[in-house]
Design a protein around this motif. Sequence first.
Motif, PDB file in Angstrom:
ATOM      1  N   TYR A   1      -3.732  10.177   5.981  1.00 15.85           N
ATOM      2  CA  TYR A   1      -4.048   8.940   6.692  1.00 15.85           C
ATOM      3  C   TYR A   1      -2.767   8.246   7.171  1.00 15.85           C
ATOM      4  CZ  TYR A   1      -5.615   4.067   7.198  1.00 15.85           C
ATOM      5  OH  TYR A   1      -5.850   2.805   7.657  1.00 15.85           O
ATOM      6  N   SER A   2      -1.734   8.262   6.318  1.00 19.54           N
ATOM      7  CA  SER A   2      -0.498   7.578   6.684  1.00 19.54           C
ATOM      8  C   SER A   2       0.165   8.235   7.901  1.00 19.54           C
ATOM      9  CB  SER A   2       0.470   7.556   5.498  1.00 19.54           C
ATOM     10  OG  SER A   2       0.930   8.864   5.191  1.00 19.54           O
TER      11      SER A   2
ATOM     12  N   GLN B   1       0.811  -1.201   0.000  1.00 17.11           N
ATOM     13  CA  GLN B   1       0.000   0.000   0.000  1.00 17.11           C
ATOM     14  C   GLN B   1       0.855   1.267   0.000  1.00 17.11           C
ATOM     15  OE1 GLN B   1      -0.402  -2.648   1.876  1.00 17.11           O
ATOM     16  NE2 GLN B   1      -2.570  -3.178   2.144  1.00 17.11           N
ATOM     17  N   THR B   2       1.925   1.269   0.797  1.00 21.98           N
ATOM     18  CA  THR B   2       2.792   2.444   0.845  1.00 21.98           C
ATOM     19  C   THR B   2       3.504   2.642  -0.483  1.00 21.98           C
ATOM     20  OG1 THR B   2       3.121   2.172   3.223  1.00 21.98           O
ATOM     21  CG2 THR B   2       4.711   3.526   2.046  1.00 21.98           C
TER      22      THR B   2
ATOM     23  N   ILE C   1       7.412  10.206   3.543  1.00 20.66           N
ATOM     24  CA  ILE C   1       6.646   8.997   3.844  1.00 20.66           C
ATOM     25  C   ILE C   1       7.478   7.736   3.645  1.00 20.66           C
ATOM     26  CG2 ILE C   1       4.665   7.615   3.079  1.00 20.66           C
ATOM     27  CD1 ILE C   1       3.215  10.247   2.516  1.00 20.66           C
TER      28      ILE C   1
ATOM     29  N   LEU D   1       6.411   9.756  10.095  1.00 21.58           N
ATOM     30  CA  LEU D   1       5.152   9.023  10.243  1.00 21.58           C
ATOM     31  C   LEU D   1       5.069   8.283  11.569  1.00 21.58           C
ATOM     32  CD1 LEU D   1       4.994   9.717   7.214  1.00 21.58           C
ATOM     33  CD2 LEU D   1       3.940   7.493   6.865  1.00 21.58           C
TER      34      LEU D   1
ATOM     35  N   ALA E   1      -1.694   6.773  10.974  1.00 22.68           N
ATOM     36  CA  ALA E   1      -1.803   5.311  11.081  1.00 22.68           C
ATOM     37  C   ALA E   1      -1.027   4.735  12.258  1.00 22.68           C
ATOM     38  CB  ALA E   1      -1.344   4.657   9.779  1.00 22.68           C
TER      39      ALA E   1
END
Length: 415
Positions: A349-350, A225-226, A251, A287, A353
């Motif tokens: 969102y990341s 997903q990342t 990220i 993150l 998380a």
Amino acid sequence: MRKSAMVALLGLLSAAPAMAQQDIRFSGFGSIGALYHDSDYLGFHRDYTMEAVELGWSTAADTMLGLQLNADLTDQLDLVGQMVFKNRVSDEVSDNLEWLFLRYRPNSDWAFRVGRLGLDLYMLSEYRDVSYAYSWVRPVPEFYNLISSISRYNGADVSYRTRLGDNIFEAKLAYGSNDAALQGAEQQIDIGLDDITALTLSLTANEWLLRASIANASATGENYQTNQLLFALRSIPKELWPDAAALADEIAFIHRKSRYYALGAQYDDGRWILQSELGYTETDWRLLQPYMSGYISLGRRFDNLTLFAMVASVQNTEDAEEIATPPSLPFLPAEQQAQLLALHGAAQYSYHASSLDQTSYSLGARWDFYDNMALKFQWDHTQIGDYGSSLWVRDFPMAHDDSVNVFSINLSFTF
């Protein structure tokens, strides 16, 4: 683990029988556990290397079996191997190998080890999977879930132990690397740690044990997903979102420096057991916001019955960063606005998380009803803050606070 390291370690183990002259010992430990939790949308896991269990009863979270070999090769050289079988995320047989190391002790003060080892960063370093060795059903999730999941490594350490009057002082320095498959909050992540360096100091003084640890490493991780998010951000034309490429670089989880600090204390006079640990983790990966974790546990022994209570908490010390919306949004057609907003939402969102905000209150009992066997009962009531549920497995971060009850029964044994 890295293939070359695995080959070397297995070669070490296969050579041991030929080297050993005498005194090969086999032992083991295990637990059979049943756990119930009452959350409809959070999955519980003992640590990040294990699969989560959903609402209701399960025996997968705390049931495991450990086998250990100790071989004295000479008066100064021995070999230790340990396999632990449990409900792991990884299906690689080699990941069941917790320890496989040679230890050289030239005298009673010094010890040198090389192979697959465990970082000596916390009170349960030598026996976190040996449920029989402590009062609780499992290591405290708020403190142990993350750091114990990545504390196994391939490398070497050296320790020095000496007497200071009636007290014993020990210093241990370790260096190595590690990789692991972990079950994160929403997806599996493959993580690698390089240049792990750790220093632990401990002092044993009558009924007291005091410890201090510091460690740092270079961490790299990835998941599907990342990778998709990074590709999408780097594909956006600069005129539509000037900061998109820089955001992707933030990220990306590549060679991020991580640092860990911990203090621990234990008092045990045979009747009362007081234990507490406090940890702080920080990283230059934005993150994963810095966080504090810790617990305090008090127990009282009554012959073969031990009663205990505990409070544990983990909290971020900084809030997740809020990402500014692309400045071009007001000038784009509706369809492009929707696409860019969706990508902005995924990036934001990341940042949420991995947020941590939870406190647990625990009560339990341990009954040593037979030699080398104990029956344990434990109730944990966990309060989770907004977006603070990343110790659990879920479909999405909760934007509201919540609470979960976990009931556990566990039979622990050694042999």
